[in-house]
Design a protein around this motif. Sequence first.
Motif, PDB file in Angstrom:
ATOM      1  N   ALA A 249       0.808  -1.301   0.080  1.00  0.00           N
ATOM      2  CA  ALA A 249      -0.111   0.105   0.065  1.00  0.00           C
ATOM      3  C   ALA A 249       0.863   1.303  -0.082  1.00  0.00           C
ATOM      4  N   LEU A 250       1.864   1.138   0.992  1.00  0.00           N
ATOM      5  CA  LEU A 250       2.723   2.604   0.912  1.00  0.00           C
ATOM      6  C   LEU A 250       3.516   2.609  -0.342  1.00  0.00           C
ATOM      7  N   SER A 251       4.049   1.755  -1.079  1.00  0.00           N
ATOM      8  CA  SER A 251       4.677   1.770  -2.122  1.00  0.00           C
ATOM      9  C   SER A 251       3.775   2.294  -3.378  1.00  0.00           C
ATOM     10  N   SER A 252       2.702   1.927  -3.486  1.00  0.00           N
ATOM     11  CA  SER A 252       1.705   2.166  -4.557  1.00  0.00           C
ATOM     12  C   SER A 252       1.358   3.476  -4.179  1.00  0.00           C
ATOM     13  N   ILE A 253       1.521   4.192  -3.350  1.00  0.00           N
ATOM     14  CA  ILE A 253       0.976   5.439  -2.543  1.00  0.00           C
ATOM     15  C   ILE A 253       2.162   6.270  -3.251  1.00  0.00           C
ATOM     16  N   ALA A 254       3.299   5.897  -2.839  1.00  0.00           N
ATOM     17  CA  ALA A 254       4.530   6.780  -3.355  1.00  0.00           C
ATOM     18  C   ALA A 254       4.788   6.656  -4.770  1.00  0.00           C
ATOM     19  N   ASP A 255       4.378   5.682  -5.555  1.00  0.00           N
ATOM     20  CA  ASP A 255       4.335   5.637  -6.875  1.00  0.00           C
ATOM     21  C   ASP A 255       3.714   6.720  -7.620  1.00  0.00           C
ATOM     22  N   GLY A 256       2.152   6.632  -6.816  1.00  0.00           N
ATOM     23  CA  GLY A 256       1.307   7.659  -7.550  1.00  0.00           C
ATOM     24  C   GLY A 256       1.541   8.914  -7.223  1.00  0.00           C
ATOM     25  N   PHE A 257       2.378   9.398  -6.077  1.00  0.00           N
ATOM     26  CA  PHE A 257       2.711  10.735  -5.542  1.00  0.00           C
ATOM     27  C   PHE A 257       4.005  10.930  -6.552  1.00  0.00           C
ATOM     28  N   SER A 258       4.880   9.979  -6.912  1.00  0.00           N
ATOM     29  CA  SER A 258       6.093  10.357  -7.624  1.00  0.00           C
ATOM     30  C   SER A 258       5.631  10.685  -9.208  1.00  0.00           C
ATOM     31  N   ALA A 259       4.699  10.031  -9.692  1.00  0.00           N
ATOM     32  CA  ALA A 259       4.093  10.279 -11.011  1.00  0.00           C
ATOM     33  C   ALA A 259       3.261  11.264 -10.967  1.00  0.00           C
ATOM     34  N   THR A 260       2.611  11.830  -9.910  1.00  0.00           N
ATOM     35  CA  THR A 260       2.043  13.227  -9.779  1.00  0.00           C
ATOM     36  C   THR A 260       2.943  14.195 -10.061  1.00  0.00           C
ATOM     37  N   LEU A 261       4.033  14.068  -9.150  1.00  0.00           N
ATOM     38  CA  LEU A 261       4.988  15.202  -9.212  1.00  0.00           C
ATOM     39  C   LEU A 261       5.742  15.436 -10.664  1.00  0.00           C
ATOM     40  N   GLY A 262       6.035  14.431 -11.170  1.00  0.00           N
ATOM     41  CA  GLY A 262       6.621  14.458 -12.580  1.00  0.00           C
ATOM     42  C   GLY A 262       5.498  14.912 -13.510  1.00  0.00           C
ATOM     43  N   ARG A 263       4.341  14.692 -13.603  1.00  0.00           N
ATOM     44  CA  ARG A 263       3.369  14.992 -14.704  1.00  0.00           C
ATOM     45  C   ARG A 263       3.263  16.635 -14.337  1.00  0.00           C
ATOM     46  N   THR A 264       3.252  17.055 -13.016  1.00  0.00           N
ATOM     47  CA  THR A 264       2.993  18.296 -12.465  1.00  0.00           C
ATOM     48  C   THR A 264       4.294  19.296 -13.026  1.00  0.00           C
ATOM     49  N   ALA A 265       5.475  18.639 -12.949  1.00  0.00           N
ATOM     50  CA  ALA A 265       6.641  19.507 -13.490  1.00  0.00           C
ATOM     51  C   ALA A 265       6.605  19.640 -14.930  1.00  0.00           C
ATOM     52  N   THR A 266       6.257  18.497 -15.400  1.00  0.00           N
ATOM     53  CA  THR A 266       6.039  18.785 -17.058  1.00  0.00           C
ATOM     54  C   THR A 266       5.120  19.765 -17.541  1.00  0.00           C
ATOM     55  N   ALA A 267       3.906  19.871 -16.838  1.00  0.00           N
ATOM     56  CA  ALA A 267       2.895  20.882 -17.006  1.00  0.00           C
ATOM     57  C   ALA A 267       3.157  22.193 -16.803  1.00  0.00           C
ATOM     58  N   VAL A 268       3.995  22.505 -15.702  1.00  0.00           N
ATOM     59  CA  VAL A 268       4.672  23.669 -15.263  1.00  0.00           C
ATOM     60  C   VAL A 268       5.540  24.164 -16.314  1.00  0.00           C
ATOM     61  N   VAL A 269       6.500  23.231 -16.483  1.00  0.00           N
ATOM     62  CA  VAL A 269       7.536  23.714 -17.592  1.00  0.00           C
ATOM     63  C   VAL A 269       7.026  23.986 -19.001  1.00  0.00           C
ATOM     64  N   THR A 270       6.027  23.285 -19.326  1.00  0.00           N
ATOM     65  CA  THR A 270       5.335  23.238 -20.743  1.00  0.00           C
ATOM     66  C   THR A 270       4.570  24.601 -20.638  1.00  0.00           C
TER      67      THR A 270
END
Length: 602
Positions: A285-306
């Motif tokens: 459970a904690l691993s899947s939550i961490a994966d989701g949070f990491s993917a969210t930060l990556g997509r957020t950085a992409t949207a901000v830069v773009t």
Amino acid sequence: MSCARAVLPRVVSVVIGAVTAAVATLTFGPPSIARAQDGVEVALAEAGGCPGLFVLGVQGTGQSTPNSPVAADAGLLSLVLGPLTEMLSGPTVGRAYVPYLAGFGGALPGATSAPYSVSAEEGLGRLRDMAAEVTDHCPRSQLGLIGYSQGAHVVSMFAREVGTGQSVISADRIAAVALLADPTRAPGAGVFPGLPDTARPEPAPGTTGAELGALQEFPQHPAPGGGIGPLRDIAPDFGELTGRVASMCLPGDLACDAPTDAPLLHMVVNILGQAELIPSDPVTALSSIADGFSATLGRTATAVVTHDLRGYSLGTLRLTPEKPLGVRLAEAADPRSVSEPQAREALLKLGTSALNTLLAIIGIALEPAEVAAVATAPDPLSGLDRATTALIDAVRRPLPRRTVFNLVTKTFDALGQLSAENAELLDPVLWLRYADTVRKHGDYFHAGYTADGRPATDLVLQWFAAVAEDLATNRIPEPAPGRAAPAGPALDESGGAPAPRPPGPQQPAPRLPVPQQPPPPVVQPEIRNVAVGAGAQPQPRADAAAQRPPYDFGPYLLGLVLLGALSAGACSAIRIAHRWHGLRQVTATGRPRPPGSPRHSR
């Protein structure tokens, strides 16, 4: 201080329980029956064929599985659809339940282990298929839709597809849509989203709505918050279905009455909705939550830069946000957000900035389009040629103004705004408002919702029954296309020849023609004399011109056009002949035309 210590543990427990129950419902009522799917054909057979109204119900979390029976009443929605079929059996109404995963990552007992995002998408696909199957089998039937909690999320997405023309099913095939505890509810929306002051639903297409007029008015006390679902699914209206969609939300139900100025709450719920939350396996459970949070930060950085970052060198980059950072985080937490094209654009922008930092030594800066042209060259020689051209063009351009302090300032402003927007989430008073959210989430089937104390499901039951009655008895007749008007008596003065006058005391009754024999076209005077009377003198045929067929001016106009064309052609031929004759005279004599002679050429 002691009071704060006493309140804090309760607030923490309320937050954990509220977020878990926000999108998914606990297992209320009888469990789903795990056996083979009956199919829509069985439900239609139980309804006695194709009913006027066929209702599709989508259950909440834990109340359905992919193998749940379609035609058996189970789960909380059976408290609506069961009595509905008992009230109006036969060809009037039918019902079926949409079997789907109905899971929330395994966090709730009785639910499948599928993540919420996967479960909702699978339910939407099942609903599409069953709706298409019913409309194909029954061309004159209309659909009613009802969904609860996660099922309301599924029904809302489908209704928006239909209302905006993105579905194979047209909007005139949907009669009524009921959403209970809808996670896609717009903040502060009334019971009919898009129509805030409406107290009754609109009639089903093709009906007069006579039965709907007898319904009691729907309560007009909207909850102040909004749905806790993904931001892209929040529905302020439903396009062509607006007015036929009712969203009922009890205040304090976090699923549909979440705080409006807390985008981070949407982010947290979206991350939990794509995680595996099996209580017996906390590491997973904690691993899947961490994966989701990491993917969210990556997509957020992409949207901000773009979208939000301007400039093409580290010294000239500046931040101009199109959306708040909290909204970017909430949108990026949705696993359906595709970021591959944006990721390539963001990498190009960052690579260009890094390259320009190195080129700043010689006082030039390339633009992202130039770097992209060099990077996409088909071979090294072409790349070298493009790079040379780009450098030559860059030498002629002035360097952009340095805005490094703008970037730093705007970054701190964005972080400060993120904290200010979500400061409400740290207020214990807010979470005390949702201390009873689990019970509120199940009160739609039991607690009072209307002014006379009836639950919301009873209001939906009366609404669907009225729609079914309208479809059975109050349809608007459709005019038959191409049907000829029946032959009748003569028209009055507003439409044609006068009707025969009734016989007077001194006037014999007129002899009417035999209906089977049409009157001869050449004996009209005799027919009129007989109708007027034997002693009447023949009247002049003043309406002879009116009875004469209208003259066709087409041939006449065509003849004028041809005559004009021939005349113009003849004049042109004469003019050319005169010019040719004058030219021959000049050639033969070798002398110019004498003054005063006719002018034959220019």
